[in-house]
Design an enzyme around this catalytic site. Structure first.
Site, PDB file in Angstrom:
ATOM      1  N   GLY A  43     -80.327  -3.888  16.510  1.00  0.00           N
ATOM      2  CA  GLY A  43     -80.407  -2.723  15.759  1.00  0.00           C
ATOM      3  C   GLY A  43     -79.410  -1.606  15.632  1.00  0.00           C
ATOM      4  CG  ASP A  58     -88.492  -6.892  24.336  1.00  0.00           C
ATOM      5  OD1 ASP A  58     -89.200  -7.681  23.929  1.00  0.00           O
ATOM      6  OD2 ASP A  58     -87.350  -7.641  25.233  1.00  0.00           O
ATOM      7  CB  ILE A  59     -92.036  -7.614  20.543  1.00  0.00           C
ATOM      8  CG1 ILE A  59     -91.066  -7.940  19.826  1.00  0.00           C
ATOM      9  CG2 ILE A  59     -91.898  -6.313  19.632  1.00  0.00           C
ATOM     10  CD1 ILE A  59     -91.476  -9.801  19.706  1.00  0.00           C
ATOM     11  CE1 TYR A 145     -84.210 -16.980  13.742  1.00  0.00           C
ATOM     12  CE2 TYR A 145     -84.018 -18.644  12.237  1.00  0.00           C
ATOM     13  CZ  TYR A 145     -84.083 -18.190  12.559  1.00  0.00           C
ATOM     14  OH  TYR A 145     -84.944 -16.919  11.768  1.00  0.00           O
ATOM     15  CE  LYS A 149     -88.402 -15.377  12.767  1.00  0.00           C
ATOM     16  NZ  LYS A 149     -88.388 -15.148  12.951  1.00  0.00           N
ATOM     17  CG  ASN A 174     -78.677 -18.999   3.824  1.00  0.00           C
ATOM     18  OD1 ASN A 174     -79.574 -19.615   3.366  1.00  0.00           O
ATOM     19  ND2 ASN A 174     -77.822 -18.668   4.698  1.00  0.00           N
ATOM     20  CB  ILE A 203     -64.785 -23.216   3.441  1.00  0.00           C
ATOM     21  CG1 ILE A 203     -64.803 -22.600   2.374  1.00  0.00           C
ATOM     22  CG2 ILE A 203     -65.626 -24.508   3.820  1.00  0.00           C
ATOM     23  CD1 ILE A 203     -64.724 -22.758   1.236  1.00  0.00           C
ATOM     24  NE  ARG A 269     -72.023 -22.861  11.356  1.00  0.00           N
ATOM     25  CZ  ARG A 269     -72.520 -22.309  11.094  1.00  0.00           C
ATOM     26  NH1 ARG A 269     -74.189 -21.338  10.540  1.00  0.00           N
ATOM     27  NH2 ARG A 269     -71.899 -20.306  10.323  1.00  0.00           N
TER      28      ARG A 269
HETATM   29  C1  UD1 Z   1     -78.826 -18.772   7.779  1.00  0.00           C
HETATM   30  C2  UD1 Z   1     -79.586 -17.444   8.229  1.00  0.00           C
HETATM   31  C3  UD1 Z   1     -80.638 -18.488   9.578  1.00  0.00           C
HETATM   32  C4  UD1 Z   1     -81.736 -19.262   8.978  1.00  0.00           C
HETATM   33  C5  UD1 Z   1     -81.515 -19.431   8.015  1.00  0.00           C
HETATM   34  C6  UD1 Z   1     -82.144 -20.878   6.851  1.00  0.00           C
HETATM   35  C7  UD1 Z   1     -77.874 -16.475   8.693  1.00  0.00           C
HETATM   36  C8  UD1 Z   1     -76.555 -15.634   9.742  1.00  0.00           C
HETATM   37  N1  UD1 Z   1     -78.523 -17.528   9.215  1.00  0.00           N
HETATM   38  O1  UD1 Z   1     -78.556 -19.520   8.762  1.00  0.00           O
HETATM   39  O2  UD1 Z   1     -81.064 -17.605  10.574  1.00  0.00           O
HETATM   40  O3  UD1 Z   1     -83.114 -20.164   9.738  1.00  0.00           O
HETATM   41  O4  UD1 Z   1     -80.141 -19.243   7.139  1.00  0.00           O
HETATM   42  O5  UD1 Z   1     -82.107 -21.300   5.773  1.00  0.00           O
HETATM   43  O6  UD1 Z   1     -78.645 -15.336   7.784  1.00  0.00           O
HETATM   44  N2  UD1 Z   1     -69.619 -20.810   6.962  1.00  0.00           N
HETATM   45  C9  UD1 Z   1     -68.463 -21.310   6.709  1.00  0.00           C
HETATM   46  N3  UD1 Z   1     -68.037 -20.455   7.468  1.00  0.00           N
HETATM   47  C10 UD1 Z   1     -68.119 -19.149   8.255  1.00  0.00           C
HETATM   48  C11 UD1 Z   1     -69.624 -18.984   8.383  1.00  0.00           C
HETATM   49  C12 UD1 Z   1     -70.604 -20.167   7.592  1.00  0.00           C
HETATM   50  O7  UD1 Z   1     -68.512 -21.843   5.829  1.00  0.00           O
HETATM   51  O8  UD1 Z   1     -67.415 -18.446   8.287  1.00  0.00           O
HETATM   52  C13 UD1 Z   1     -71.001 -21.851   6.416  1.00  0.00           C
HETATM   53  C14 UD1 Z   1     -71.924 -22.455   7.190  1.00  0.00           C
HETATM   54  O9  UD1 Z   1     -71.352 -23.265   8.408  1.00  0.00           O
HETATM   55  C15 UD1 Z   1     -73.454 -22.805   6.929  1.00  0.00           C
HETATM   56  C16 UD1 Z   1     -73.248 -22.243   5.523  1.00  0.00           C
HETATM   57  O10 UD1 Z   1     -71.708 -21.074   5.964  1.00  0.00           O
HETATM   58  O11 UD1 Z   1     -72.869 -23.445   5.571  1.00  0.00           O
HETATM   59  C17 UD1 Z   1     -74.172 -20.546   5.797  1.00  0.00           C
HETATM   60  O12 UD1 Z   1     -73.960 -20.167   7.354  1.00  0.00           O
HETATM   61  P1  UD1 Z   1     -74.531 -19.367   8.102  1.00  0.00           P
HETATM   62  O13 UD1 Z   1     -75.213 -18.057   6.999  1.00  0.00           O
HETATM   63  O14 UD1 Z   1     -74.609 -18.842   8.888  1.00  0.00           O
HETATM   64  O15 UD1 Z   1     -76.232 -19.536   7.493  1.00  0.00           O
HETATM   65  P2  UD1 Z   1     -77.377 -20.846   7.711  1.00  0.00           P
HETATM   66  O16 UD1 Z   1     -76.610 -21.630   8.557  1.00  0.00           O
HETATM   67  O17 UD1 Z   1     -77.484 -21.063   6.772  1.00  0.00           O
END
Ligand code: UD1
Length: 329
Positions: A43, A58-59, A145, A149, A174, A203, A269
């Site tokens: 933060g 810290d909580i 995670y 949650k 997201n 990507i 990923r």
């Molecule tokens: C997100 C949340 C997570 C939550 C989840 C709920 C964030 C950072 N994470 O995870 O806390 O639990 O939604 O649905 O908001 N990607 C790329 N290139 C990049 C980065 C990401 O292609 O440079 C792709 C990833 O592989 C993924 C997608 O974009 O397929 C979304 O990634 P990310 O923004 O990290 O969020 P989530 O993994 O969906």
């Protein structure tokens, strides 16, 4: 439906200096006594208005939490370790904050007889069997995670059943918007940074995976509704109901920034969820919440805010693309 104004309340926002928490504090601070507890690990003090009481702590520290929560009638619980990959690397560490310390927050709310609105996550669903995913869908989170949650989400609802505490769990999809920064900050802020720098937009995988991107100002509105809704003891999806592929997102961001960045693909990923999108019917019906900002205008406003910052001009919130009509496009 209009968002209720909340005024003259004593409110604690955990994680109130973070990305979502600080936007919520901005909405509450003018009309309420607001306290923030934050470790400032991620933060930022610069995001907090002057007239809030800040408890740096810290909580998971019962003394600090007790001090922060004394006399409050409403708690928004946003403190968390939000990185899914960090939770995979160190599950006990994230469990301490996301679950054990969160239970202290619920207990403290019980002590104060305060309503609690908890930040849950679409991560509770894991790989959805059907899309869009509704609140009654099966929950099978693949990451620590998501497990944390989910447990918190269930505790939140059970605290209403067991102790009569008014609780609400909001399952965020997201979330994106201003102030999202850092290494775990999400694909939109990463792509924007790459496009602005003229670096390749990276990507992961084929880019056909999809997400439901919801603007942080809509998330704030969902929280304000949760603060007064009658239907407590419930979990609600907070998304737009629209899915966008990562490839479409990369192109939208490249166009909006006028960048000449190349769009490149790298390895997918590990453990990535293929598709995620909210069924918004329950939130519309029972919470009275519908997202108003579509992805194009949300991204456009981020791009404008960035160029205004470099020219010193002020830009307002993104235009609402769906006020009452029910058509989100
Ligand atoms: C997100 C949340 C997570 C939550 C989840 C709920 C964030 C950072 N994470 O995870 O806390 O639990 O939604 O649905 O908001 N990607 C790329 N290139 C990049 C980065 C990401 O292609 O440079 C792709 C990833 O592989 C993924 C997608 O974009 O397929 C979304 O990634 P990310 O923004 O990290 O969020 P989530 O993994 O969906």
């Amino acid at each position: 439906m209009d968002t209720p104004a909340i005024s003259d309340r004593t409110i604690l926002v955990t994680g109130g200096a973070g990305f979502i928490g600080s936007h919520l504090v901005d909405a509450l601070a003018p009309h309420n006594e607001v306290r923030v507890i934050d470790t400032f690990a991620t933060g930022d003090r610069a995001h907090l208005p002057d007239d809030v009481t800040v408890i740096e702590g810290d909580i998971g520290d019962p003394i600090a939490l007790q001090r922060a929560a004394r006399g409050v009638d409403l708690i928004f619980h946003h403190a968390a370790l939000v990185s899914v990959s960090q939770s995979v690397d160190a599950p006990r560490q994230s469990n301490r904050t996301n679950l054990e310390a969160s239970l202290l927050v619920l207990e403290q709310a019980r002590q104060e007889d305060a309503r609690v609105v908890v930040a849950s996550s679409a991560a509770v669903y894991g790989h959805p069997e059907e899309l869009p995913v509704s609140e009654s869908a099966s929950t099978n989170p693949p990451s620590p995670y998501g497990i944390q949650k989910l447990a918190l989400d269930q505790y939140t609802r059970r605290y209403e059943e067991l102790y009569g505490l008014p609780t609400v769990a909001l399952r965020y999809f997201n979330v994106y918007g201003p102030r999202q920064q850092g290494p775990y900050s999400g694909v939109i802020s990463t792509f924007l940074e790459q496009a602005r720098a003229g670096d390749p937009i990276t990507i992961e995988g084929d880019g056909q995976q999809s997400r439901d991107f919801v603007h942080v100002s809509d998330v704030v509105r969902a929280n304000l509704r949760a603060a007064t809704v009658d239907a407590v003891g419930e979990a609600y999806n907070v998304g737009t109901g629209e899915r966008t592929t990562v490839r479409e997102l990369a192109e939208t961001i490249r166009d909006a920034t006028g960048s000449s960045s190349q769009i490149v693909h790298r390895d997918p990923r590990a453990g990535d969820i293929r598709h995620s999108g909210a069924d918004t019917a329950k939130a519309t019906r029972k919470l009275g919440f519908e997202a108003r900002i579509n992805l194009e205008s949300g991204i456009q406003s981020l791009v404008e805010a960035d160029s205004a910052a470099s020219t010193g001009k002020d830009v307002g919130s993104p235009p609402e693309t769906n006020s009452e009509s029910g058509t989100y496009s």
